[in-house]
Design an enzyme around this catalytic site. Structure first.
Site, mmCIF file in Angstrom:
data_model
loop_
_atom_site.group_PDB
_atom_site.id
_atom_site.type_symbol
_atom_site.label_atom_id
_atom_site.label_comp_id
_atom_site.label_asym_id
_atom_site.label_seq_id
_atom_site.Cartn_x
_atom_site.Cartn_y
_atom_site.Cartn_z
ATOM 1 C CG ASP A 120 -2.111 1.448 0.852
ATOM 2 O OD1 ASP A 120 -2.456 1.489 -0.119
ATOM 3 O OD2 ASP A 120 -2.075 1.923 2.048
ATOM 4 C CB CYS A 177 -25.210 -4.758 -7.771
ATOM 5 S SG CYS A 177 -25.494 -4.658 -6.080
ATOM 6 C CB CYS A 234 -20.371 -4.906 -0.878
ATOM 7 S SG CYS A 234 -19.939 -6.528 -2.866
#
Length: 359
Positions: A120, A177, A234
């Protein structure tokens, strides 16, 4: 896996030639906000082979950090602070990097090829590379979605000069969705698969160094570090199990912290409470800014004395947020105090907090 990884895949280092164009378009639109380092490292960020010319393959690994309960439930308790799931325990960079180094060392010994480890902090776009390596796909909220772990995967990567057997890329599987887009309290998604960080509460509460823009303060609610809304809704999360990694489980004191306790922290208390947590990286002033916004949204006038105690804070960031919280909770009290504090205030941005239209 013995090292505790839950997901694993391999892609060619040059698997995503489309990334530079997408990255440059986002930067040109200003979606990175004041994260200048994204623009500064754009050339290297656009491709792993720009980051390291010798890279042939990229191994992407994931660790499930699925929460034990619905993180959105806390948003209905406005006197408590909502800390993003990923930050409720040890800094995941520390946990993953050690595991990656161990695996990379094993790979280097067996293959004889050079390796580099990334978690990251380096200019590597892990999410699209994870998609290329078959771990999942980038959802409409831009976060990686896994069939097995939903939106709850920490990612790390190993670049290697070895040419390794490859996994198939994962196809995007969001279908029609739009739950992650619809739930966003600040409309941070210009379109599916695009994120404007300048409107994102995860960015504003963590990366943004200035005062929270006025239009986002009420939508911020009691989110004092990060925002889990788009991840938590989600539908693929229904397949995700709670994290088996004990070091990723939430610390009790960070699951339901009271805003009344947090706003009283001094620097030593802040460092002690968030020792080893990514929250500590934003520093006390930014953290108190967030807490005071939460208090301003709490409707709890019992917190007024704690807010007033921050009106003379040495940090302009904290003073400004305290004024907003005071005006939200008790407008008449704010009017009574305004002239006294305006006479002492030498920061024009803080002074303007006494008079700006809150509507």
């Amino acid at each position: 896996m013995a090292l505790g990884f839950d997901s694993f895949g391999i892609a060619p280092a040059d698997a995503r030639p489309d990334l530079p164009e997408k990255l440059n378009a986002a930067l040109a639109a200003g979606w990175h906000g004041d994260m200048a380092w994204m623009a500064d490292t754009a050339e290297r960020r656009g491709s792993p082979t720009q980051l390291w010319a010798g890279a042939k393959s990229i191994i992407v690994l994931g660790i499930n950090y699925g929460p034990e309960s619905d993180p959105l439930a806390l948003l209905g308790e406005p006197t408590l602070g909502a800390i993003s799931v990923y930050a409720r325990n040890r800094d995941y960079h520390e946990i993953i990097k050690g595991k990656l180094k161990e695996l990379a060392g094993l790979l280097a010994r067996r293959s004889g090829a050079e390796v580099k480890v990334f978690v990251d902090t380096a200019p590597l776009m892990e999410k699209p590379m994870a998609e290329a390596a078959g771990l999942g796909w980038q959802g409409k909220h831009t976060v990686l979605v896994s069939r097995a772990f939903g939106s709850w995967l920490f990612l790390g990567a190993i670049l290697t000069a070895a040419e390794l057997p490859l996994d198939k890329p994962h196809a995007e599987s969001c279908g029609s969705c739009t739950k992650c887009l619809d739930v966003c309290p600040t409309n941070a998604f210009p379109a599916p698969f695009q994120l404007d960080a300048r409107r994102c509460l995860a960015y504003l509460s963590v990366e943004h160094k200035g005062q929270i823009p006025l239009e986002f303060r009420v939508p911020m609610g009691n989110r004092i570090y990060g925002c889990d809304d788009c991840l938590a809704v989600c539908p693929w999360n229904k397949f995700a199990s709670v994290s088996r990694e004990a070091r990723l489980r939430a610390r009790d004191e960070l699951e339901r912290p009271a805003l009344a306790d947090l706003v009283q922290l001094d620097d030593a208390g802040f460092r002690a409470l968030f020792a080893g947590s990514p929250v500590k990286r934003i520093g006390l002033a930014r953290f108190l800014r967030n807490v005071l916004i939460g208090i301003g949204n709490s409707a709890d006038i019992g917190l007024l004395p704690l807010v007033e105690a921050r009106l003379a804070d040495e940090s302009a960031l904290v003073r400004g947020a305290a004024i907003w919280a005071l005006r939200r909770l008790a407008p008449e009290r704010a009017t009574a105090l305004s002239q006294t504090y305006l006479l002492r205030e030498d920061n024009p941005d803080v002074a303007s907090e006494w008079t700006v239209d809150l509507a």
